[in-house]
Write an enzyme that holds these catalytic residues in place. Structure first.
Site, PDB file in Angstrom:
ATOM      1  N   GLY A   1      11.733 -49.372 -24.248  1.00  0.00           N
ATOM      2  CA  GLY A   1      13.022 -49.135 -23.815  1.00  0.00           C
ATOM      3  C   GLY A   1      12.980 -48.311 -22.637  1.00  0.00           C
TER       4      GLY A   1
ATOM      5  N   VAL B   1      14.988 -42.820 -24.362  1.00  0.00           N
ATOM      6  CA  VAL B   1      14.920 -42.448 -26.382  1.00  0.00           C
ATOM      7  C   VAL B   1      13.247 -42.391 -26.119  1.00  0.00           C
ATOM      8  CG1 VAL B   1      15.594 -44.107 -27.591  1.00  0.00           C
ATOM      9  CG2 VAL B   1      17.685 -43.997 -26.545  1.00  0.00           C
ATOM     10  N   GLY B   2      13.461 -43.095 -25.189  1.00  0.00           N
ATOM     11  CA  GLY B   2      11.988 -42.830 -24.974  1.00  0.00           C
ATOM     12  C   GLY B   2      11.018 -40.666 -25.346  1.00  0.00           C
TER      13      GLY B   2
ATOM     14  N   GLU C   1       6.525 -47.591 -23.798  1.00  0.00           N
ATOM     15  CA  GLU C   1       6.856 -48.551 -22.971  1.00  0.00           C
ATOM     16  C   GLU C   1       7.873 -48.838 -22.446  1.00  0.00           C
ATOM     17  OE1 GLU C   1       4.168 -51.683 -21.841  1.00  0.00           O
ATOM     18  OE2 GLU C   1       2.919 -50.991 -23.148  1.00  0.00           O
TER      19      GLU C   1
ATOM     20  N   CYS D   1      11.820 -55.710 -17.613  1.00  0.00           N
ATOM     21  CA  CYS D   1      11.060 -53.892 -16.301  1.00  0.00           C
ATOM     22  C   CYS D   1      10.535 -54.327 -15.626  1.00  0.00           C
ATOM     23  CB  CYS D   1      10.948 -53.349 -18.332  1.00  0.00           C
ATOM     24  SG  CYS D   1       9.927 -54.387 -18.864  1.00  0.00           S
TER      25      CYS D   1
END
Ligand code: NAD
Length: 481
Positions: free
Chosen positions: A212, A216-217, A234, A268
């Site tokens: 994501g 949020v990582g 990722e 992505c």
């Protein structure tokens, strides 16, 4: 999937809200304890269990291809072919690859032993990590959630899978099918959004695997620090695409259109922006327009192969990027149906939002630069992207680009094709992520490499024991260092 579906994908779009039908256990501590107990029973360690689960996974995909395709169509307007190539078929290939190599991957690997430790034999034993948490993203909502699960199962782990709440239909079908086909004591699906993910992240899993965005990582990594949980992140970023002057523009344009507008640009590793010299601009833009129209027609909205943006919020975000820009092609946006046409922009201000944030949609800025060096500088001044692309026939430029440009993954003269090679690791660097997976790299990501040195009682060398005489010191120093 449109030919088999009587509803349009847009009917579900625009709904960012949590699905009220999610009925999750609140006690994630007990859920994890249950998984850990099962892991401790060693059931998931046997090769036969792993194979049986991978076989069942394959059967799940074969039996439910149509229903999964429908869910992907509802969430993202993915046509049947794209859903197969990038999601269902992709996973089948992943499983077959894992089944083919499982025996070899699980074997202890013999390593050399230096003279100072002789006589001995050295090995690396791959060990499952335990119970892992896999958090998926919405853009390839099946592939990105289940490909890590395939690797986790191959490596002998238990797993909680948390699909993205934005791909509502795919999340629901994952939650329905996994318990029907896989060992329910080892694999659990938790649906939900921020609240559920945060509650799961508070648990002491043995690994977090997150796909994501960067923000949020960081949340995942902060949570991981609490229990010293290892993480794979990722993430994304702005993947540049550099165009040299000496290339076949038609072939390059076809490949770029394929890589950029697949899944309506929500990939992505899609090219985020193009860098080009003035001398090639007209020819390249003409080739790009021709390729867009040959792949998606003059009216992509009516074409089955052209997808939709995930929801209205993202549509509005993309519309905002176009404010005040020089749009040279496309630019049509229909919020009601989450349609954004293939769009080209020329020379946006490097400080504008579209050049500062990851676009993650069907807009492609083209930026004219004076030299190869200025292009490399432009890329390297920004955080390292998940992917970087160069189209050139010049081998020395190719070597220079590979050497000079930092990126998670690279492709010369094409876009995104490295994803189809199981032999290559896939992952980011810096703010585009940490860790990698795919093929054996996925197995390794969900394994601990346990070092084992085996010695015997046959020969005893006392050089290492005190008291350290001059002779012992001399001998040890000779062998060490
Ligand atoms: P998303 O909104 O689906 O979020 C990803 C996951 O994080 C979801 O499961 C979601 O429930 C969870 N989440 C969201 N907010 C949270 C919070 N506050 N706390 C805890 N969990 C939370 O996906 P996204 O972030 O919009 O994804 C887009 C980004 O992902 C892009 O940057 C894209 O490049 C990147 N991406 C990377 C890859 C890759 O393989 N490297 C693949 C796809 C997408």
């Amino acid at each position: 999937m449109s030919e088999s579906s009587d509803t349009t994908p847009s009917a579900e779009h625009g709904n960012d809200q949590n699905n009220d039908s999610w009925q999750q256990p609140f006690d994630y501590g007990s859920l994890l304890e249950g998984l850990n107990r099962y892991f401790s029973s060693r059931a998931t360690r046997s090769i036969s269990w792993r194979k049986s689960q991978l076989d069942a996974f394959l059967k799940l995909l074969n039996d439910n291809e149509k229903a999964i395709g429908e869910a992907l169509y509802q969430d993202l307007g993915k046509c049947k072919h794209e859903a197969y190539v990038t999601e269902i078929g992709f996973l089948k290939s992943d499983i077959k690859h894992a089944l083919k190599h499982l025996k070899k991957w699980t074997k202890a690997v013999k390593k050399s032993t230096p003279l100072v430790a002789q006589p001995a034999k050295s090995f690396v034993y791959p060990e499952p990590l335990g119970s892992v948490l896999i958090i998926g993203a919405w853009n390839y909502p099946l592939q990105l959630t289940l490909s890590p699960l395939i690797a986790a199962i191959a490596a002998g782990n238990c797993a909680v899978v948390k699909p993205s709440e934005l791909a509502v239909n795919t999340s629901a079908i994952i939650a329905k099918l996994l318990p029907e086909y896989l060992d329910k004591k080892a694999v659990i699906v938790v649906e939900g959004g921020k609240e559920e993910t945060s509650a799961l992240l508070a648990q002491p899993f043995n690994k977090f695997f997150y796909t994501g965005g960067e923000q949020v990582g960081k949340i995942v990594m902060r949570a991981a620090s609490e229990h010293l949980t290892p993480v794979t992140l990722e993430l994304g970023g702005k993947s540049p695409c550099v165009i040299d002057s000496d290339i076949d523009f038609d072939i390059a344009a076809n490949r770029i259109v394929w890589g950029k507008w697949m899944n309506a640009g929500q990939t992505c590793i899609a090219p985020d922006y193009v860098l080009i010299k003035q001398e090639s601009l007209d020819e390249f833009v003409a080739a790009l327009k021709k390729a867009i129209e040959s792949q998606y027609s003059l009216d992509p909205k009516q074409q089955e192969e052209y997808g939709r943006v995930i929801n209205q919020r993202h549509c509005q975000r993309l519309a905002g990027y176009l404010d005040g820009q020089n749009v040279i092609y496309g630019g049509q946006i229909d919020l009601d149906t989450c349609y954004v046409s293939p769009t080209l922009l020329l020379n946006p201000d490097p400080n504008s939002a579209i050049m500062q944030e990851e676009i993650f949609g069907p807009l492609l800025p083209i930026v004219v630069m004076p030299s190869k060096q200025s292009m490399a500088d432009f890329i390297n001044k920004r955080p390292p992207p998940l992917a970087a692309y160069l189209f050139t026939n010049d081998k020395s430029y190719e070597a220079e680009f590979i050497d000079n440009v930092a990126a998670g993954n690279m492709c010369i003269n094409d876009c995104t094709m490295f994803m189809l090679n199981h032999a290559l690791p896939f992952g980011g660097v810096g703010s585009s992520g940490m860790g990698r997976y795919h093929g054996k790299y996925g197995f390794d990501t969900f394994s601990h490499e346990k070092t084992v040195m085996k010695r015997s009682f046959i020969f005893e060398n006392n050089f290492r024991y005190a008291p350290f005489t001059t002779f012992k010191k001399f001998m040890l120093n000779r062998f060490i260092g």
